[in-house]
Write a protein that holds these residues in place. Sequence first.
Motif, PDB file in Angstrom:
ATOM      1  N   SER A   1      14.205 -39.787   4.672  1.00  0.00           N
ATOM      2  CA  SER A   1      15.269 -39.863   3.659  1.00  0.00           C
ATOM      3  C   SER A   1      16.379 -38.866   3.945  1.00  0.00           C
ATOM      4  CB  SER A   1      14.696 -39.606   2.264  1.00  0.00           C
ATOM      5  OG  SER A   1      13.830 -40.639   1.889  1.00  0.00           O
ATOM      6  N   CYS A   2      16.005 -37.672   4.362  1.00  0.00           N
ATOM      7  CA  CYS A   2      17.003 -36.656   4.692  1.00  0.00           C
ATOM      8  C   CYS A   2      17.835 -37.106   5.893  1.00  0.00           C
ATOM      9  CB  CYS A   2      16.315 -35.325   4.976  1.00  0.00           C
ATOM     10  SG  CYS A   2      17.448 -33.948   5.239  1.00  0.00           S
ATOM     11  N   MET A   3      17.165 -37.626   6.906  1.00  0.00           N
ATOM     12  CA  MET A   3      17.889 -38.099   8.097  1.00  0.00           C
ATOM     13  C   MET A   3      18.862 -39.208   7.726  1.00  0.00           C
ATOM     14  SD  MET A   3      14.938 -38.135  11.006  1.00  0.00           S
ATOM     15  CE  MET A   3      14.480 -36.626  11.866  1.00  0.00           C
ATOM     16  N   MET A   4      18.402 -40.165   6.913  1.00  0.00           N
ATOM     17  CA  MET A   4      19.278 -41.274   6.517  1.00  0.00           C
ATOM     18  C   MET A   4      20.437 -40.771   5.658  1.00  0.00           C
ATOM     19  SD  MET A   4      19.692 -44.576   6.987  1.00  0.00           S
ATOM     20  CE  MET A   4      18.196 -45.543   7.185  1.00  0.00           C
ATOM     21  N   THR A   5      20.172 -39.811   4.785  1.00  0.00           N
ATOM     22  CA  THR A   5      21.217 -39.281   3.915  1.00  0.00           C
ATOM     23  C   THR A   5      22.314 -38.580   4.705  1.00  0.00           C
ATOM     24  OG1 THR A   5      19.664 -39.029   2.076  1.00  0.00           O
ATOM     25  CG2 THR A   5      21.677 -37.705   1.992  1.00  0.00           C
ATOM     26  N   VAL A   6      21.925 -37.715   5.647  1.00  0.00           N
ATOM     27  CA  VAL A   6      22.968 -37.022   6.416  1.00  0.00           C
ATOM     28  C   VAL A   6      23.704 -37.985   7.340  1.00  0.00           C
ATOM     29  CG1 VAL A   6      21.958 -34.719   6.175  1.00  0.00           C
ATOM     30  CG2 VAL A   6      21.366 -36.109   8.176  1.00  0.00           C
ATOM     31  N   MET A   7      23.000 -39.004   7.850  1.00  0.00           N
ATOM     32  CA  MET A   7      23.704 -40.031   8.627  1.00  0.00           C
ATOM     33  C   MET A   7      24.702 -40.754   7.729  1.00  0.00           C
ATOM     34  SD  MET A   7      21.151 -41.803  11.408  1.00  0.00           S
ATOM     35  CE  MET A   7      19.872 -42.311  10.266  1.00  0.00           C
TER      36      MET A   7
ATOM     37  N   ASP B   1      29.285 -43.774  18.277  1.00  0.00           N
ATOM     38  CA  ASP B   1      28.820 -43.667  16.893  1.00  0.00           C
ATOM     39  C   ASP B   1      27.305 -43.506  16.843  1.00  0.00           C
ATOM     40  OD1 ASP B   1      31.424 -43.877  15.924  1.00  0.00           O
ATOM     41  OD2 ASP B   1      31.295 -46.061  15.670  1.00  0.00           O
ATOM     42  N   ARG B   2      26.613 -44.213  17.681  1.00  0.00           N
ATOM     43  CA  ARG B   2      25.153 -44.095  17.737  1.00  0.00           C
ATOM     44  C   ARG B   2      24.746 -42.666  18.089  1.00  0.00           C
ATOM     45  NH1 ARG B   2      23.044 -49.653  20.741  1.00  0.00           N
ATOM     46  NH2 ARG B   2      24.135 -51.087  19.323  1.00  0.00           N
ATOM     47  N   ALA B   3      25.385 -42.104  19.105  1.00  0.00           N
ATOM     48  CA  ALA B   3      25.064 -40.739  19.534  1.00  0.00           C
ATOM     49  C   ALA B   3      25.339 -39.744  18.407  1.00  0.00           C
ATOM     50  CB  ALA B   3      25.865 -40.374  20.781  1.00  0.00           C
ATOM     51  N   LEU B   4      26.459 -39.911  17.718  1.00  0.00           N
ATOM     52  CA  LEU B   4      26.808 -39.029  16.605  1.00  0.00           C
ATOM     53  C   LEU B   4      25.765 -39.120  15.496  1.00  0.00           C
ATOM     54  CD1 LEU B   4      28.802 -37.204  15.013  1.00  0.00           C
ATOM     55  CD2 LEU B   4      29.916 -39.324  14.258  1.00  0.00           C
ATOM     56  N   LEU B   5      25.390 -40.322  15.114  1.00  0.00           N
ATOM     57  CA  LEU B   5      24.427 -40.507  14.031  1.00  0.00           C
ATOM     58  C   LEU B   5      23.043 -39.999  14.421  1.00  0.00           C
ATOM     59  CD1 LEU B   5      25.563 -44.030  12.806  1.00  0.00           C
ATOM     60  CD2 LEU B   5      25.897 -41.835  11.620  1.00  0.00           C
ATOM     61  N   GLU B   6      22.624 -40.239  15.635  1.00  0.00           N
ATOM     62  CA  GLU B   6      21.313 -39.762  16.082  1.00  0.00           C
ATOM     63  C   GLU B   6      21.257 -38.244  16.100  1.00  0.00           C
ATOM     64  OE1 GLU B   6      20.140 -41.726  19.734  1.00  0.00           O
ATOM     65  OE2 GLU B   6      20.580 -43.706  18.877  1.00  0.00           O
ATOM     66  N   ARG B   7      22.296 -37.619  16.631  1.00  0.00           N
ATOM     67  CA  ARG B   7      22.362 -36.150  16.655  1.00  0.00           C
ATOM     68  C   ARG B   7      22.329 -35.594  15.235  1.00  0.00           C
ATOM     69  NH1 ARG B   7      26.274 -36.102  19.818  1.00  0.00           N
ATOM     70  NH2 ARG B   7      27.972 -35.960  18.314  1.00  0.00           N
ATOM     71  N   THR B   8      23.049 -36.241  14.336  1.00  0.00           N
ATOM     72  CA  THR B   8      23.085 -35.825  12.937  1.00  0.00           C
ATOM     73  C   THR B   8      21.694 -35.920  12.322  1.00  0.00           C
ATOM     74  OG1 THR B   8      25.389 -36.512  12.699  1.00  0.00           O
ATOM     75  CG2 THR B   8      24.081 -36.367  10.679  1.00  0.00           C
ATOM     76  N   ALA B   9      21.012 -37.043  12.527  1.00  0.00           N
ATOM     77  CA  ALA B   9      19.683 -37.238  11.944  1.00  0.00           C
ATOM     78  C   ALA B   9      18.698 -36.178  12.414  1.00  0.00           C
ATOM     79  CB  ALA B   9      19.157 -38.631  12.292  1.00  0.00           C
ATOM     80  N   LEU B  10      18.702 -35.916  13.705  1.00  0.00           N
ATOM     81  CA  LEU B  10      17.717 -35.001  14.284  1.00  0.00           C
ATOM     82  C   LEU B  10      17.921 -33.552  13.869  1.00  0.00           C
ATOM     83  CD1 LEU B  10      17.485 -36.612  17.829  1.00  0.00           C
ATOM     84  CD2 LEU B  10      15.874 -36.863  15.916  1.00  0.00           C
ATOM     85  N   THR B  11      19.064 -33.256  13.263  1.00  0.00           N
ATOM     86  CA  THR B  11      19.340 -31.881  12.813  1.00  0.00           C
ATOM     87  C   THR B  11      19.471 -31.812  11.294  1.00  0.00           C
ATOM     88  OG1 THR B  11      21.711 -32.201  13.202  1.00  0.00           O
ATOM     89  CG2 THR B  11      20.415 -31.205  14.996  1.00  0.00           C
TER      90      THR B  11
END
Length: 135
Positions: free
Chosen positions: A52-58, A105-115
């Motif tokens: 949920s946190c990963m999806m929220t920050v994405m 966009d994929r790279a940005l969202l993945e990096r965001t989720a993982l942090t």
Amino acid sequence: MNTATARYAGQLRTEATHVASGNVIQTDAPTDNHGRGEAFSPTDLVSTALGSCMMTVMGIVAARHELSLVDSTFAVVKHMSSEAPRRIAQIDITFSLSAALSANDRALLERTALTCPVALSLHPDIRQNVVFLYA
């Protein structure tokens, strides 16, 4: 101010109330640990909170970049340790996102989720396996 309050309801169940909204979450011990498994267990909540946190920050980053994550989903598999002490050993999360997202966009969202804050708050011994699918 409290974030939440909770009470033990008996029979290995709790009821937690989010102070600001009044929303209630019930927990039950899992069937493999003396419970009935009729609600999220506390460790289920931790594992689901990670997704949920990963999806929220994405979602925050997607809105900033005018991207849509509507109807994106994730699935969680929690793995408990087989040895004592009982603890979460691994969390697997699989995200399903739009194939229309560009490589950047994929790279940005993945990096965001993982942090996300939950990912950075979990003990480093908990393995976080995250997969991003685009369809």
